[in-house]
Design a protein around this motif. Sequence first.
Motif, PDB file in Angstrom:
ATOM      1  N   LYS A   1      -2.580   5.191   8.468  1.00  0.00           N
ATOM      2  CA  LYS A   1      -2.903   5.044   7.051  1.00  0.00           C
ATOM      3  C   LYS A   1      -1.771   4.300   6.349  1.00  0.00           C
ATOM      4  CE  LYS A   1      -5.996   8.977   6.559  1.00  0.00           C
ATOM      5  NZ  LYS A   1      -7.191   8.128   6.409  1.00  0.00           N
ATOM      6  N   GLN A   2      -2.162   3.414   5.452  1.00  0.00           N
ATOM      7  CA  GLN A   2      -1.187   2.569   4.766  1.00  0.00           C
ATOM      8  C   GLN A   2      -0.804   3.223   3.437  1.00  0.00           C
ATOM      9  OE1 GLN A   2      -3.274  -1.278   4.791  1.00  0.00           O
ATOM     10  NE2 GLN A   2      -4.084  -0.603   6.775  1.00  0.00           N
ATOM     11  N   ALA A   3       0.486   3.413   3.255  1.00  0.00           N
ATOM     12  CA  ALA A   3       0.974   4.207   2.118  1.00  0.00           C
ATOM     13  C   ALA A   3       0.618   3.592   0.766  1.00  0.00           C
ATOM     14  CB  ALA A   3       2.486   4.391   2.229  1.00  0.00           C
ATOM     15  N   LYS A   4       0.568   2.260   0.689  1.00  0.00           N
ATOM     16  CA  LYS A   4       0.327   1.610  -0.609  1.00  0.00           C
ATOM     17  C   LYS A   4      -0.885   0.689  -0.548  1.00  0.00           C
ATOM     18  CE  LYS A   4       5.250   1.781  -1.808  1.00  0.00           C
ATOM     19  NZ  LYS A   4       6.465   0.996  -2.174  1.00  0.00           N
ATOM     20  N   LEU A   5      -1.930   1.118   0.168  1.00  0.00           N
ATOM     21  CA  LEU A   5      -3.125   0.293   0.312  1.00  0.00           C
ATOM     22  C   LEU A   5      -3.775  -0.001  -1.034  1.00  0.00           C
ATOM     23  CD1 LEU A   5      -5.221  -1.118   2.089  1.00  0.00           C
ATOM     24  CD2 LEU A   5      -6.415   1.084   2.283  1.00  0.00           C
ATOM     25  N   GLU A   6      -3.859   1.002  -1.907  1.00  0.00           N
ATOM     26  CA  GLU A   6      -4.466   0.781  -3.219  1.00  0.00           C
ATOM     27  C   GLU A   6      -3.701  -0.263  -4.021  1.00  0.00           C
ATOM     28  OE1 GLU A   6      -5.010   4.426  -5.305  1.00  0.00           O
ATOM     29  OE2 GLU A   6      -6.455   5.234  -3.858  1.00  0.00           O
ATOM     30  N   GLU A   7      -2.377  -0.258  -3.869  1.00  0.00           N
ATOM     31  CA  GLU A   7      -1.564  -1.257  -4.572  1.00  0.00           C
ATOM     32  C   GLU A   7      -1.821  -2.656  -4.000  1.00  0.00           C
ATOM     33  OE1 GLU A   7       3.156  -2.205  -5.478  1.00  0.00           O
ATOM     34  OE2 GLU A   7       2.550  -0.163  -4.927  1.00  0.00           O
ATOM     35  N   LEU A   8      -2.015  -2.733  -2.682  1.00  0.00           N
ATOM     36  CA  LEU A   8      -2.325  -4.022  -2.060  1.00  0.00           C
ATOM     37  C   LEU A   8      -3.640  -4.567  -2.612  1.00  0.00           C
ATOM     38  CD1 LEU A   8      -1.966  -6.225   0.223  1.00  0.00           C
ATOM     39  CD2 LEU A   8      -3.487  -4.767   1.581  1.00  0.00           C
TER      40      LEU A   8
ATOM     41  N   ALA B   1       5.210  -4.791   3.330  1.00  0.00           N
ATOM     42  CA  ALA B   1       5.774  -3.613   2.658  1.00  0.00           C
ATOM     43  C   ALA B   1       4.677  -2.722   2.084  1.00  0.00           C
ATOM     44  CB  ALA B   1       6.729  -4.052   1.552  1.00  0.00           C
ATOM     45  N   LEU B   2       3.588  -3.344   1.612  1.00  0.00           N
ATOM     46  CA  LEU B   2       2.507  -2.565   1.008  1.00  0.00           C
ATOM     47  C   LEU B   2       1.635  -1.863   2.050  1.00  0.00           C
ATOM     48  CD1 LEU B   2       1.363  -4.941  -1.881  1.00  0.00           C
ATOM     49  CD2 LEU B   2       2.701  -2.844  -2.072  1.00  0.00           C
ATOM     50  N   VAL B   3       1.532  -2.445   3.234  1.00  0.00           N
ATOM     51  CA  VAL B   3       0.664  -1.837   4.253  1.00  0.00           C
ATOM     52  C   VAL B   3       1.433  -0.914   5.193  1.00  0.00           C
ATOM     53  CG1 VAL B   3      -0.931  -3.776   4.169  1.00  0.00           C
ATOM     54  CG2 VAL B   3       0.885  -3.756   5.900  1.00  0.00           C
ATOM     55  N   ALA B   4       2.732  -0.828   5.017  1.00  0.00           N
ATOM     56  CA  ALA B   4       3.533   0.059   5.876  1.00  0.00           C
ATOM     57  C   ALA B   4       3.076   1.504   5.715  1.00  0.00           C
ATOM     58  CB  ALA B   4       5.013  -0.076   5.533  1.00  0.00           C
ATOM     59  N   PRO B   5       2.997   2.247   6.799  1.00  0.00           N
ATOM     60  CA  PRO B   5       2.622   3.661   6.695  1.00  0.00           C
ATOM     61  C   PRO B   5       3.758   4.493   6.119  1.00  0.00           C
ATOM     62  CG  PRO B   5       3.171   3.118   8.957  1.00  0.00           C
ATOM     63  CD  PRO B   5       3.208   1.821   8.193  1.00  0.00           C
ATOM     64  N   HIS B   6       3.434   5.667   5.595  1.00  0.00           N
ATOM     65  CA  HIS B   6       4.448   6.593   5.105  1.00  0.00           C
ATOM     66  C   HIS B   6       5.273   7.077   6.294  1.00  0.00           C
ATOM     67  CE1 HIS B   6       6.268  10.183   3.326  1.00  0.00           C
ATOM     68  NE2 HIS B   6       5.963   9.661   2.141  1.00  0.00           N
ATOM     69  N   PRO B   7       6.582   7.274   6.109  1.00  0.00           N
ATOM     70  CA  PRO B   7       7.414   7.766   7.213  1.00  0.00           C
ATOM     71  C   PRO B   7       6.871   9.039   7.865  1.00  0.00           C
ATOM     72  CG  PRO B   7       8.806   7.034   5.407  1.00  0.00           C
ATOM     73  CD  PRO B   7       7.393   6.962   4.910  1.00  0.00           C
ATOM     74  N   ALA B   8       6.212   9.881   7.062  1.00  0.00           N
ATOM     75  CA  ALA B   8       5.641  11.114   7.622  1.00  0.00           C
ATOM     76  C   ALA B   8       4.528  10.803   8.610  1.00  0.00           C
ATOM     77  CB  ALA B   8       5.120  12.001   6.504  1.00  0.00           C
TER      78      ALA B   8
ATOM     79  N   PHE C   1      -8.680  -8.105   6.336  1.00  0.00           N
ATOM     80  CA  PHE C   1      -9.088  -9.319   5.631  1.00  0.00           C
ATOM     81  C   PHE C   1      -8.512  -9.331   4.207  1.00  0.00           C
ATOM     82  CE2 PHE C   1     -12.814  -9.123   8.666  1.00  0.00           C
ATOM     83  CZ  PHE C   1     -12.371 -10.185   9.438  1.00  0.00           C
ATOM     84  N   ALA C   2      -8.347  -8.150   3.621  1.00  0.00           N
ATOM     85  CA  ALA C   2      -7.723  -8.075   2.299  1.00  0.00           C
ATOM     86  C   ALA C   2      -6.288  -8.595   2.360  1.00  0.00           C
ATOM     87  CB  ALA C   2      -7.745  -6.643   1.770  1.00  0.00           C
TER      88      ALA C   2
ATOM     89  N   LEU D   1      -4.395  -7.842  -4.758  1.00  0.00           N
ATOM     90  CA  LEU D   1      -5.354  -8.846  -4.294  1.00  0.00           C
ATOM     91  C   LEU D   1      -6.272  -9.273  -5.432  1.00  0.00           C
ATOM     92  CD1 LEU D   1      -6.989 -10.457  -2.134  1.00  0.00           C
ATOM     93  CD2 LEU D   1      -8.278  -8.337  -1.738  1.00  0.00           C
ATOM     94  N   TYR D   2      -6.820  -8.311  -6.147  1.00  0.00           N
ATOM     95  CA  TYR D   2      -7.724  -8.645  -7.246  1.00  0.00           C
ATOM     96  C   TYR D   2      -7.010  -9.350  -8.388  1.00  0.00           C
ATOM     97  CZ  TYR D   2     -11.722  -6.202  -5.235  1.00  0.00           C
ATOM     98  OH  TYR D   2     -12.776  -5.837  -4.435  1.00  0.00           O
ATOM     99  N   GLU D   3      -5.795  -8.960  -8.666  1.00  0.00           N
ATOM    100  CA  GLU D   3      -5.056  -9.599  -9.760  1.00  0.00           C
ATOM    101  C   GLU D   3      -4.746 -11.061  -9.460  1.00  0.00           C
ATOM    102  OE1 GLU D   3      -2.834  -5.518 -11.400  1.00  0.00           O
ATOM    103  OE2 GLU D   3      -1.659  -7.132 -10.466  1.00  0.00           O
ATOM    104  N   VAL D   4      -4.291 -11.349  -8.246  1.00  0.00           N
ATOM    105  CA  VAL D   4      -3.925 -12.732  -7.914  1.00  0.00           C
ATOM    106  C   VAL D   4      -5.155 -13.594  -7.658  1.00  0.00           C
ATOM    107  CG1 VAL D   4      -1.700 -12.005  -6.976  1.00  0.00           C
ATOM    108  CG2 VAL D   4      -3.646 -12.314  -5.416  1.00  0.00           C
ATOM    109  N   SER D   5      -6.348 -12.957  -7.570  1.00  0.00           N
ATOM    110  CA  SER D   5      -7.587 -13.696  -7.310  1.00  0.00           C
ATOM    111  C   SER D   5      -8.458 -13.839  -8.545  1.00  0.00           C
ATOM    112  CB  SER D   5      -8.392 -12.980  -6.211  1.00  0.00           C
ATOM    113  OG  SER D   5      -7.606 -12.756  -5.067  1.00  0.00           O
ATOM    114  N   ASP D   6      -8.065 -13.207  -9.642  1.00  0.00           N
ATOM    115  CA  ASP D   6      -8.854 -13.214 -10.873  1.00  0.00           C
ATOM    116  C   ASP D   6      -8.329 -14.307 -11.807  1.00  0.00           C
ATOM    117  OD1 ASP D   6     -10.129 -12.776 -13.264  1.00  0.00           O
ATOM    118  OD2 ASP D   6      -9.546 -10.671 -13.458  1.00  0.00           O
ATOM    119  N   PRO D   7      -9.127 -15.348 -12.077  1.00  0.00           N
ATOM    120  CA  PRO D   7      -8.630 -16.450 -12.918  1.00  0.00           C
ATOM    121  C   PRO D   7      -8.281 -16.035 -14.341  1.00  0.00           C
ATOM    122  CG  PRO D   7     -10.992 -16.649 -12.536  1.00  0.00           C
ATOM    123  CD  PRO D   7     -10.499 -15.564 -11.621  1.00  0.00           C
TER     124      PRO D   7
END
Length: 589
Positions: A60-67, A93-100, A379-380, A71-77
């Motif tokens: 599981k990626q710790a900051k997937l929601e942030e990624l 850095a955003l897709v890295a899993p939590h150390p736990a 793909f995201a 994605l939507y912000e940089v793709s929204d004109p």
Amino acid sequence: MLLLPAFVLLLAGLCGAKPLAGKRWNDLAVKHAWVEIPRGWEFHSKPPGDHLLDMRIGLKQAKLEELISSLYEVSDPAHERYGAHLTKEEVDALVAPHPASVGAVESWLQHHGINPSDAHFRSAGGEWITIRVSVAQAERMLGTTYGVYYHAASGSSVVRTMEYSLPQELHSHVDVVTPTTYFGTLHSMRSTSFVQAHSTVGDEDSFAAEISPLAVPASCGTTITPACLRALYNTTAYVPKATATNKLGVSGYLGEFANDADLQTFFKTFRTDAVGGTFTHVQVNGGLNTQSDPGVEANLDIQYTEGISFPTPNTYYSTGGSPPFLADSFTPTNTNEPYLDWLNFILNQTTIPQTFTTSYGDDEQTVPQDYATSVCNLFAQLGARGSSVMFSSGDEGVGGGACTTNDGTNRKIFQPAFPASCPFVTSVGGTQKVNPEVAINFSGGGFSRYFAQPSYQTTAVSSFLNGLGTKFAGLFNATGRAYPDVAAQATGFQVVVGGRTESVAGTSCSSPTFAGVVALLNDFRISEGKAPLGFLNPLFYSTAKTGFNDIVSGSNPGCGQAGFTAGVGWDPVTGLGTPDFLRLQALVA
């Protein structure tokens, strides 16, 4: 005397340590299971216990929601961050899993005698770990039994299982483990192109001439060449300028590769100004490039991406991983899943093409949801880094065959396709004829049952659904991600294979065609000092929606039903329509 009780307690603690650890990792709960063998497959035999496979563990990626938010912000004109795509390091850095999560998975591996430092592969972000294990060891770890399953239609054999489990503790740390319950191989998946009855193309020299965009000849309604497409989609006059930076990537599988000699023959016949042009071959995980017996799919893809985007540099990625299963083999064979091979490879590169096209897909319900979600999220990552990713929408309309569910209830429903249903790719449907174009009857389209409808398409899809009313009620998920997003020609493509011209059809034709147009748009943006377009859908459904030729007739029957009908605005047959380069160029300027 006081030391004795302390010693006894210490000894009891030491004696109890292993059983406690064993309980921690032996408390298994099912992660995914099928109620029946996936259709088209049959149990063949038990694989040797010492047969090796590459087990991929998706953490599981710790900051997937942030990624995804980025994605939507940089793709929204309309957003201030539009075009500010993330670097590889920022995505990692955003897709890295939590150390736990890392600690839990590594402890589990150690419990099974596996040194985490011996991992066969780790993604740059650390969210994917690949270990090489025997079938017997994988069965112990996952509380399951593997089998060799045979797919008669494609002749494929795979080592898979009907269900797998993980320790309760790992369910909150692990998204997916493969190879397990995903039976689809790219042999069984490949369904988005087919060779048509051989057609005579006539005077070959005539096809090399450019066609006026103001007068696309009737012949283009049955016989497609680069000149037809360039005229239809208004790219004829555009000359790429950013060829030192802009790139187009074609992902291929099944041991297929594109043939250099055939490309030259194609250029001599259909685009004389490109004669001598080449492309880069990249082989991933044992992909082939023998230049003998080239694949129709591979030649189709590269000939038409090159035919539209030349002289933009093209790269063909030939990804291996699916040779026949050999019972006496002690090295990994088709237990690999090439999608993950290619995605992990490309995301590990510092610089990647700004445009990609892929022409493979499968019924969504045959792909375990945890697997589909994990692949979609990859793909995201590509989109966040500034790449536009096109996928063909499929060749079975709203669904092929009996269209019954595989959950044991045997309900008849429309069958969405994956990866076309992933909200982070641009799905390309098919058209035919000219003056005007109409939807082709096999154009894949519908509504996902796995992925919710993204906000970028709510307005367009709501308009369609309001017009549809109660028709087909219960056969599709009206709240799901709707596809295709766009469309392009899908039949009569003249493709050179082994020196001979074949006529090819399928949305495998549509995706590389559309990708060629996108590559030119990216060239224009880059040559103007702007960022590439990246993830396209938020742009296409908003400020660029007028850049398409709306397709208002045709339908995509399937599942014994008439299917959806193309009409004014977005529809689940041709999406927003086919591209008009000049209009889109003005809109993305």
